[in-house]
Design a protein around this motif. Structure first.
Motif, PDB file in Angstrom:
ATOM      1  N   GLU A 156      -5.352 -22.660 145.807  1.00 35.13           N
ATOM      2  CA  GLU A 156      -4.066 -22.754 146.497  1.00 35.13           C
ATOM      3  C   GLU A 156      -4.137 -22.257 147.930  1.00 35.13           C
ATOM      4  OE1 GLU A 156      -1.396 -20.549 143.995  1.00 35.13           O
ATOM      5  OE2 GLU A 156      -1.250 -22.172 142.543  1.00 35.13           O
ATOM      6  N   THR A 157      -4.994 -21.278 148.207  1.00 37.24           N
ATOM      7  CA  THR A 157      -4.983 -20.634 149.528  1.00 37.24           C
ATOM      8  C   THR A 157      -6.354 -20.587 150.194  1.00 37.24           C
ATOM      9  OG1 THR A 157      -5.285 -18.461 148.498  1.00 37.24           O
ATOM     10  CG2 THR A 157      -3.015 -19.179 148.914  1.00 37.24           C
ATOM     11  N   ALA A 158      -7.307 -21.385 149.723  1.00 39.58           N
ATOM     12  CA  ALA A 158      -8.658 -21.309 150.283  1.00 39.58           C
ATOM     13  C   ALA A 158      -9.257 -22.695 150.484  1.00 39.58           C
ATOM     14  CB  ALA A 158      -9.563 -20.484 149.378  1.00 39.58           C
ATOM     15  N   ASP A 159     -10.078 -22.809 151.510  1.00 38.81           N
ATOM     16  CA  ASP A 159     -10.847 -24.013 151.802  1.00 38.81           C
ATOM     17  C   ASP A 159     -12.305 -23.742 151.458  1.00 38.81           C
ATOM     18  OD1 ASP A 159      -8.675 -25.482 153.182  1.00 38.81           O
ATOM     19  OD2 ASP A 159      -8.900 -23.912 154.680  1.00 38.81           O
ATOM     20  N   GLU A 160     -13.027 -24.811 151.072  1.00 34.50           N
ATOM     21  CA  GLU A 160     -14.447 -24.678 150.772  1.00 34.50           C
ATOM     22  C   GLU A 160     -15.225 -25.817 151.417  1.00 34.50           C
ATOM     23  OE1 GLU A 160     -15.077 -22.755 146.479  1.00 34.50           O
ATOM     24  OE2 GLU A 160     -13.925 -24.627 146.408  1.00 34.50           O
TER      25      GLU A 160
ATOM     26  N   ARG B 203      -5.430 -17.146 142.688  1.00 34.05           N
ATOM     27  CA  ARG B 203      -4.724 -18.323 143.227  1.00 34.05           C
ATOM     28  C   ARG B 203      -5.504 -19.622 143.027  1.00 34.05           C
ATOM     29  NH1 ARG B 203      -0.749 -16.977 147.244  1.00 34.05           N
ATOM     30  NH2 ARG B 203      -0.050 -19.044 146.669  1.00 34.05           N
ATOM     31  N   ILE B 204      -6.101 -19.744 141.823  1.00 35.83           N
ATOM     32  CA  ILE B 204      -6.816 -20.957 141.421  1.00 35.83           C
ATOM     33  C   ILE B 204      -6.052 -21.559 140.251  1.00 35.83           C
ATOM     34  CG2 ILE B 204      -8.978 -21.911 140.530  1.00 35.83           C
ATOM     35  CD1 ILE B 204     -10.386 -19.424 141.768  1.00 35.83           C
ATOM     36  N   ARG B 205      -5.661 -22.834 140.394  1.00 33.24           N
ATOM     37  CA  ARG B 205      -4.924 -23.545 139.348  1.00 33.24           C
ATOM     38  C   ARG B 205      -5.825 -24.565 138.665  1.00 33.24           C
ATOM     39  NH1 ARG B 205      -1.755 -27.238 141.405  1.00 33.24           N
ATOM     40  NH2 ARG B 205      -2.045 -26.900 143.601  1.00 33.24           N
TER      41      ARG B 205
ATOM     42  N   ALA C 236     -16.963 -28.283 134.107  1.00 28.82           N
ATOM     43  CA  ALA C 236     -16.850 -26.926 134.602  1.00 28.82           C
ATOM     44  C   ALA C 236     -16.995 -26.880 136.102  1.00 28.82           C
ATOM     45  CB  ALA C 236     -17.898 -26.053 133.924  1.00 28.82           C
ATOM     46  N   ARG C 237     -16.037 -26.336 136.822  1.00 31.20           N
ATOM     47  CA  ARG C 237     -16.101 -26.282 138.290  1.00 31.20           C
ATOM     48  C   ARG C 237     -15.630 -24.937 138.778  1.00 31.20           C
ATOM     49  NH1 ARG C 237     -16.155 -26.287 143.039  1.00 31.20           N
ATOM     50  NH2 ARG C 237     -15.403 -27.587 144.633  1.00 31.20           N
ATOM     51  N   GLY C 238     -16.223 -24.397 139.788  1.00 25.14           N
ATOM     52  CA  GLY C 238     -15.869 -23.108 140.381  1.00 25.14           C
ATOM     53  C   GLY C 238     -15.588 -23.168 141.766  1.00 25.14           C
TER      54      GLY C 238
END
Length: 181
Positions: free
Chosen positions: A56-60, A144-146, A179-181
């Motif tokens: 929700e609040t981070a870019d990768e 904040r990961i959905r 599965a993803r992180g």
């Protein structure tokens, strides 16, 4: 934000953190960058990767350093190889899976910093090899990961040995494409 100092990191001096058939080495933590970003390396065994999820609040940004990965970002799925970077903006669902026959390697920038705290918590939750998805979802929500959902048919040893460990080749049943992180 605090003042940051110069830092030189030898990857091999960083203790790996393991989760879901992945091994992470956090080269720069949020504390090193004044909270601006985290920089880390992920090594994944074939068939491994995190479930579809949203920060929700981070870019990768993911740079494929070794191997081939199938990435899904914003509903678009494609296979990318070494030398390619893919961006996953905040609020956009994404996942990846190592589709090669050998361990693969990603370099990741996560901004703002702090994702290492999530992965260290995740590592502790899967250390016994039996994931408690309710606790993992609670951990994800606190960061904040959905959408951190178990892949269909997942109910086994998803913690697994690190990618370089003997006997660690191949993904556990139900781990591929989920599965993803």
């Amino acid at each position: 934000m605090s003042k940051t100092e110069r830092k030189v990191v030898d990857r091999d001096q960083i203790e790996p953190v393991c989760w879901f058939g992945e091994e992470g080495r956090f080269l720069l933590n949020a504390e090193d960058t004044g909270g601006l970003y985290s920089f880390y390396q992920i090594t994944t065994r074939p068939g491994s990767g995190p479930p579809l999820h949203v920060h929700e609040t981070a870019d990768e940004a993911f740079f494929v350093n070794q191997g081939r990965y199938e990435f899904e970002v914003g509903g678009v799925t494609e296979v990318i190889s070494a030398g390619t970077v893919i961006y996953g903006p905040r609020g956009v669902p994404h996942r990846f899976v190592n589709v090669g026959d050998e361990p693969g390697q990603l370099l990741v920038i996560h901004t703002p910093g702090g994702v290492e705290h999530f992965f260290r918590g995740l590592s502790a939750l899967v250390a016994n090899g039996r994931p408690d998805w309710a606790k993992m979802q609670e951990l994800a929500t606190s960061h904040r990961i959905r959408g951190f959902q178990p892949p269909p048919g997942a109910h086994g040893d998803l913690g697994g040995p690190p990618p370089g460990a003997r006997g660690g080749a191949g993904a556990p049943p139900g781990a591929a494409r989920g599965a993803r992180g």
